[in-house]
Design an enzyme around this catalytic site. Structure first.
Site, short mmCIF file in Angstrom:
data_model
loop_
_atom_site.label_atom_id
_atom_site.label_comp_id
_atom_site.label_asym_id
_atom_site.label_seq_id
_atom_site.Cartn_x
_atom_site.Cartn_y
_atom_site.Cartn_z
N SER A 120 52.53 -51.48 -70.67
CA SER A 120 52.16 -50.93 -69.49
C SER A 120 51.43 -51.70 -68.43
O SER A 120 51.45 -52.01 -67.40
CB SER A 120 51.08 -49.66 -69.39
OG SER A 120 49.86 -50.08 -70.15
N ASP A 164 44.25 -56.73 -71.50
CA ASP A 164 45.80 -56.50 -71.61
C ASP A 164 46.19 -57.16 -70.04
O ASP A 164 47.20 -57.93 -70.06
CB ASP A 164 46.26 -55.17 -71.84
CG ASP A 164 46.46 -54.64 -73.04
OD1 ASP A 164 45.49 -55.41 -73.78
OD2 ASP A 164 46.55 -53.82 -73.30
#
Length: 328
Positions: A120, A164
């Protein structure tokens, strides 16, 4: 059409604990999400997702995923391909002032969805970069990472960390502690990944750790111990000591298991890697299923994982020195 790509990542140390202000060290890997964006004459979004899962799809719609399209794919896939893209486009409209801009968005990815490899984050980073450039604006890497984080945080109800998205935007090995994000020097890491074909429920797993931490002092101590592992891991990275990095990865996996975020398949792959002679092995990401990361310069771990029951795929992954890549 404007094209961008961004890499996935593995965590060497620190997942889950990073949510509570402890440091984490992820590193980018050469598995990428590629996003192409072309402006439309209307305000609609048309999203075509290829290779995001076993079943690709195309959908055109108005509004956000709250009144989203009725399509026969899993909720997690809709969230990844629609919710994250909606959030990314919202950031693009804000930064460019083009409130009514519509786009055709094409997503291709060789990062397994929901498996702990940052799919994602890579999609969001690449989508924001491509769409802003399509409108004539090029963001600096730091702002790109921050806007990608804001997108993930909103979709994940505030449970995302900056790790991330910062790692995907900048590439290489990074250290994240709260809002402090920086790159790290790292040796050439012999990364091997095992994938069980599944995915954990990130929200449920994060909530489970939160409940344990609130109920038991020793669970809170376990989270802090993960932070101590990370700090030792930073020293090992600086020294280029791959054996010590692997040993600390083993410690980290044990602590994550104690917090209840491992699974039978992940533990089986971790032990298969260790038995094959890997320097160390651990789950990567939220856990509950998905991927493990091991360090082994020989072919033994990859071979062992390929014959391990429950392991759907085993592969090597090079460290991605480049983060977001602007493609012509």
């Amino acid at each position: 059409m404007t094209l961008s790509s961004a890499p996935g990542k593995v965590y060497l140390f620190g997942e889950h604990a990073v949510v509570y202000g402890e440091p984490a060290v992820p590193c980018a890997i050469e598995r990428r999400a590629r996003v192409g964006v072309q402006r439309r004459d209307d305000g609609k979004l048309r999203v075509r997702a290829d290779d995001l899962s076993l079943d690709g799809f195309t959908v055109e719609y108005d509004g956000t995923t709250e009144d989203g399209p009725d399509i026969d794919v899993s909720k997690s896939l809709v969230s990844a391909a629609m919710g994250y893209v909606d959030g990314a486009i919202e950031q693009v409209r804000e930064v460019t002032g083009e409130d009514d801009a519509g786009f055709d968005v094409t997503i291709e990815s060789d990062i397994p969805l929901g498996a702990g490899l940052g799919s994602s984050a890579a999609v969001v980073v690449a989508a924001i970069d491509a769409a802003t450039r399509e409108l004539g604006v090029t963001l600096e890497t730091a702002e790109l990472a921050e806007r990608a984080y804001q997108t993930e945080s909103r979709v994940q109800d505030g449970q995302a960390s900056r790790a991330d998205t910062f790692c995907s935007a900048t590439g290489g090995a990074v250290r994240v502690e709260g809002e402090d994000c920086r790159t790290l020097e790292a040796p050439d890491l012999p990364i091997v990944i095992g994938f069980d074909g599944g995915a954990g429920d990130t929200g449920q797993l994060v909530a489970g750790v939160r409940e344990l931490r609130a109920e038991y002092d020793f669970a809170a101590d376990t989270v802090e111990a993960i932070g101590d592992v990370v700090r030792n891991g930073e020293d090992a990275l600086a020294d280029g000591d791959i054996e010590e990095i692997g040993r600390l990865m083993d410690f980290n996996h044990g602590l994550l298991s104690a917090l209840g975020v491992s699974s039978r398949s992940l533990d089986t792959m971790v032990w298969a890697a260790r038995d094959a002679g890997a320097y160390g092995a651990k789950l990567t990401g939220a856990g509950g299923g998905g991927c493990i990361v091991a360090l082994d310069p020989t072919p033994e771990t990859e071979t062992a994982l390929s014959f391990t029951p429950g392991c759907e795929e085993a592969f090597r992954a090079e460290l991605a020195d480049e983060g977001v890549a602007r493609l012509e």
